[in-house]
Design an enzyme around this catalytic site. Sequence first.
Site, mmCIF file in Angstrom:
data_model
loop_
_atom_site.group_PDB
_atom_site.id
_atom_site.type_symbol
_atom_site.label_atom_id
_atom_site.label_comp_id
_atom_site.label_asym_id
_atom_site.label_seq_id
_atom_site.Cartn_x
_atom_site.Cartn_y
_atom_site.Cartn_z
ATOM 1 N N ASN A 10 0.868 -1.171 0.000
ATOM 2 C CA ASN A 10 0.000 0.000 0.000
ATOM 3 C C ASN A 10 0.908 1.226 0.000
ATOM 4 O OD1 ASN A 10 -1.812 2.042 0.548
ATOM 5 N ND2 ASN A 10 -2.319 1.351 2.634
ATOM 6 N N TRP A 11 1.016 1.845 -1.151
ATOM 7 C CA TRP A 11 1.972 2.955 -1.282
ATOM 8 C C TRP A 11 1.446 4.256 -0.674
ATOM 9 C CZ3 TRP A 11 4.378 2.402 -6.926
ATOM 10 C CH2 TRP A 11 5.040 1.167 -7.007
ATOM 11 N N LYS A 12 0.177 4.275 -0.273
ATOM 12 C CA LYS A 12 -0.455 5.460 0.325
ATOM 13 C C LYS A 12 -0.198 6.697 -0.558
ATOM 14 C CE LYS A 12 -0.263 3.274 4.782
ATOM 15 N NZ LYS A 12 -0.259 3.397 6.229
ATOM 16 N N HIS A 96 -9.645 1.196 4.659
ATOM 17 C CA HIS A 96 -8.379 1.338 5.392
ATOM 18 C C HIS A 96 -8.620 2.241 6.599
ATOM 19 C CE1 HIS A 96 -4.309 2.615 6.371
ATOM 20 N NE2 HIS A 96 -3.915 1.495 5.782
ATOM 21 N N GLU A 98 -7.093 4.643 7.736
ATOM 22 C CA GLU A 98 -6.932 6.081 7.460
ATOM 23 C C GLU A 98 -8.186 6.632 6.782
ATOM 24 O OE1 GLU A 98 -3.141 5.637 5.488
ATOM 25 O OE2 GLU A 98 -2.324 4.990 7.414
ATOM 26 N N GLU A 168 -5.482 -4.873 10.412
ATOM 27 C CA GLU A 168 -4.451 -3.876 10.678
ATOM 28 C C GLU A 168 -4.771 -3.149 11.978
ATOM 29 O OE1 GLU A 168 -2.463 -2.678 6.704
ATOM 30 O OE2 GLU A 168 -4.227 -1.434 6.951
ATOM 31 N N GLY A 174 2.290 2.345 10.753
ATOM 32 C CA GLY A 174 3.250 3.438 10.611
ATOM 33 C C GLY A 174 3.931 3.850 11.903
ATOM 34 N N SER A 214 3.235 -1.967 10.324
ATOM 35 C CA SER A 214 4.687 -2.029 10.565
ATOM 36 C C SER A 214 5.301 -3.388 10.242
ATOM 37 C CB SER A 214 5.021 -1.595 11.993
ATOM 38 O OG SER A 214 4.639 -0.240 12.188
ATOM 39 N N GLY A 235 2.845 -0.965 4.218
ATOM 40 C CA GLY A 235 2.927 0.448 3.846
ATOM 41 C C GLY A 235 4.381 0.863 3.664
ATOM 42 N N GLY A 236 4.972 1.398 4.720
ATOM 43 C CA GLY A 236 6.338 1.944 4.661
ATOM 44 C C GLY A 236 7.354 1.035 3.976
#
Length: 253
Positions: A10-12, A96, A98, A168, A174, A214, A235-236
């Site tokens: 997930n590149w956000k 998600h 967010e 998640e 994150g 994470s 993500g990251g």
Amino acid sequence: MARKKLIAGNWKMNKTAVEAEVLAKELVAAVGKITERDIMIAPTFTSLAAVSAVIKGTSIKLGAQNMSSEDSGAFTGEISADMLIGAGVSHVILGHSERRSIFKEDDTFINKKVKKALAKNLVPVLCVGETLAEREAGKADSIVGDQVVKGYAGIPEADAKRVVVAYEPVWAIGTGKTATPADADAMHKHIRDVLAKTYSSTFAEAAIILYGGSMNDKNADELLNMPNIDGGLIGGAALKAESFARIINYTKK
Ligand code: PGA
């Protein structure tokens, strides 16, 4: 029953189309021929076309990070399922945390999007997860169970089979804090139990349930070897080809 692992990035809201193309090319070189594990990357809308062209003919699938529940019309700023399909998308991340917390998407709205994705033959990746306060109050199981039930509401078993769940925990996203493999696995088992009650035990056994929050090249081996963890939503660590490829190539124990 062996469930195939899905490793999803997930590149956000990161990377311009040019930058996304570079990362996609690196990934194709590193993991583009792997078929033993499913691989999906979800760049931003503006990078979908460029990334789609790069990954065409490889084993990497294209995902979007959100989608409208509507087909077309006066919905300024929204993107429809057909538009995503036209850009080469096969998977779509929905609900998600967010989107839930910052953009106030609720379970009913997310359920509508899941239904739309299924109707359009996209694979919905339905995200669920509790906040730190909810976990500390001992409510994690009931909150997540409720999100699962509401996310699948009104979806017949034959269609629901195509839904992927991503657990998640909000406090792990994150933050560098990961759920312990045992805690994550216990929640995945709980989600499977909820799905068994909603549909059937055969259905629950076959469901693909990802862990997100994470996950990185250091902790992926432990998490991905747990019996109920069928992959990751990353993500990251998905923003660098090297770490994402390492997660895809996790060591099976
Ligand atoms: P993270 O994000 O890996 O950076 O924690 C995961 C996600 O939000 O999907």
